[in-house]
Design a protein around this motif. Structure first.
Motif, PDB file in Angstrom:
ATOM      1  N   LEU A 150       0.831  -1.190   0.000  1.00 23.45           N
ATOM      2  CA  LEU A 150       0.000   0.000   0.000  1.00 23.45           C
ATOM      3  C   LEU A 150       0.871   1.247   0.000  1.00 23.45           C
ATOM      4  O   LEU A 150       1.876   1.311   0.697  1.00 23.45           O
ATOM      5  N   LYS A 151       0.480   2.221  -0.792  1.00 21.14           N
ATOM      6  CA  LYS A 151       1.094   3.550  -0.756  1.00 21.14           C
ATOM      7  C   LYS A 151       0.161   4.408   0.075  1.00 21.14           C
ATOM      8  O   LYS A 151      -1.058   4.358  -0.102  1.00 21.14           O
ATOM      9  N   GLU A 152       0.725   5.165   0.997  1.00 22.14           N
ATOM     10  CA  GLU A 152      -0.137   6.015   1.812  1.00 22.14           C
ATOM     11  C   GLU A 152       0.389   7.435   1.860  1.00 22.14           C
ATOM     12  O   GLU A 152       1.581   7.676   1.672  1.00 22.14           O
ATOM     13  N   TRP A 153      -0.510   8.361   2.078  1.00 23.60           N
ATOM     14  CA  TRP A 153      -0.165   9.770   2.214  1.00 23.60           C
ATOM     15  C   TRP A 153      -1.258  10.444   3.023  1.00 23.60           C
ATOM     16  O   TRP A 153      -2.324   9.892   3.239  1.00 23.60           O
ATOM     17  N   GLN A 154      -0.963  11.653   3.471  1.00 21.35           N
ATOM     18  CA  GLN A 154      -1.888  12.436   4.275  1.00 21.35           C
ATOM     19  C   GLN A 154      -2.706  13.369   3.390  1.00 21.35           C
ATOM     20  O   GLN A 154      -2.216  13.836   2.370  1.00 21.35           O
TER      21      GLN A 154
ATOM     22  N   THR B  69      -5.137   9.787   6.686  1.00 21.61           N
ATOM     23  CA  THR B  69      -4.339   8.994   5.756  1.00 21.61           C
ATOM     24  C   THR B  69      -5.242   8.313   4.751  1.00 21.61           C
ATOM     25  O   THR B  69      -6.317   7.825   5.100  1.00 21.61           O
ATOM     26  N   GLU B  70      -4.798   8.292   3.503  1.00 21.90           N
ATOM     27  CA  GLU B  70      -5.474   7.496   2.493  1.00 21.90           C
ATOM     28  C   GLU B  70      -4.453   6.611   1.808  1.00 21.90           C
ATOM     29  O   GLU B  70      -3.247   6.884   1.866  1.00 21.90           O
ATOM     30  N   VAL B  71      -4.944   5.532   1.192  1.00 20.54           N
ATOM     31  CA  VAL B  71      -4.052   4.528   0.607  1.00 20.54           C
ATOM     32  C   VAL B  71      -4.528   4.114  -0.779  1.00 20.54           C
ATOM     33  O   VAL B  71      -5.710   4.212  -1.111  1.00 20.54           O
TER      34      VAL B  71
ATOM     35  N   PRO C  24      -8.244   6.362  -4.211  1.00 19.90           N
ATOM     36  CA  PRO C  24      -7.712   6.168  -2.857  1.00 19.90           C
ATOM     37  C   PRO C  24      -8.829   5.871  -1.857  1.00 19.90           C
ATOM     38  O   PRO C  24      -9.993   6.191  -2.086  1.00 19.90           O
TER      39      PRO C  24
ATOM     40  N   ALA D 184      -7.765   5.400   5.078  1.00 13.99           N
ATOM     41  CA  ALA D 184      -7.283   4.288   5.900  1.00 13.99           C
ATOM     42  C   ALA D 184      -8.138   4.087   7.146  1.00 13.99           C
ATOM     43  O   ALA D 184      -8.279   2.966   7.638  1.00 13.99           O
TER      44      ALA D 184
END
Length: 175
Positions: free
Chosen positions: A53-57, A67-69, A98, A101
């Protein structure tokens, strides 16, 4: 595409409405009332999805963040759709939306399968949801089960006739 992972929770809760007469879970989590997807998954070994999973704010209206993924595009075919043609998985990988999370922490507010008949398709080669989680949920719900060997999480894309047949079986049984 990750939103598909959450549909079972929506089905489990929305299935409480009077016009719903049965539930069909396809390569899915089957949560209990008060149980989050993270809790359910946490009882079993993690699937390869977790490490891909790639995640970012992203900012929230109140000034905070969440956070989303998404699934890493290079891992997408193997993790989500190993039995789907490569040209299709490339498109699915770049078109995925996305997912917040936090959705994995939210408990299900109901479990319609306690009151309504259920069917479950187990994708035996699912790398997004551990098939043991799918089997556990289906058994707990007393679902009529169809296990599909070699099926990835994207079984609705790779084997649409098999999925449609299970849905038709559920419709006939509840009509």
């Amino acid at each position: 595409v990750l939103q598909r992972l959450l549909e079972p929770k929506l089905i489990t809760v929305a299935g409480m409405t009077p016009n719903v007469v049965g539930l069909v879970y396809v390569a899915a989590y089957v949560p209990e009332e008060g149980e989050s997807l993270g809790e359910l998954q946490g009882r079993f070994p993690a699937s390869p999805l977790v490490s891909n999973l790639k995640e970012w704010q992203y900012p929230l209206a109140d000034g905070g963040s969440a956070t989303e993924v998404t699934i890493a595009a290079d891992a997408f075919p193997a993790v989500f759709a190993a039995d789907v043609p490569a040209e299709v998985t490339r498109v699915l990988a770049v078109a995925q939306r996305p997912l917040a999370a936090g959705a994995f922490d939210e408990p299900a507010s109901a479990a319609a399968w306690r009151a309504k008949p259920s069917w479950a398709l187990i994708a035996a080669a699912d790398e997004a949801i551990n098939p043991e989680v799918e089997r556990f949920g289906a058994k707990r719900a007393g679902a009529t089960v169809l296990e599909v060997e070699g099926a990835s999480h994207a079984v609705a894309v790779s084997q649409p006739k098999t999925v449609a047949s299970l849905i038709i079986e559920a419709v006939r049984a509840t009509s």
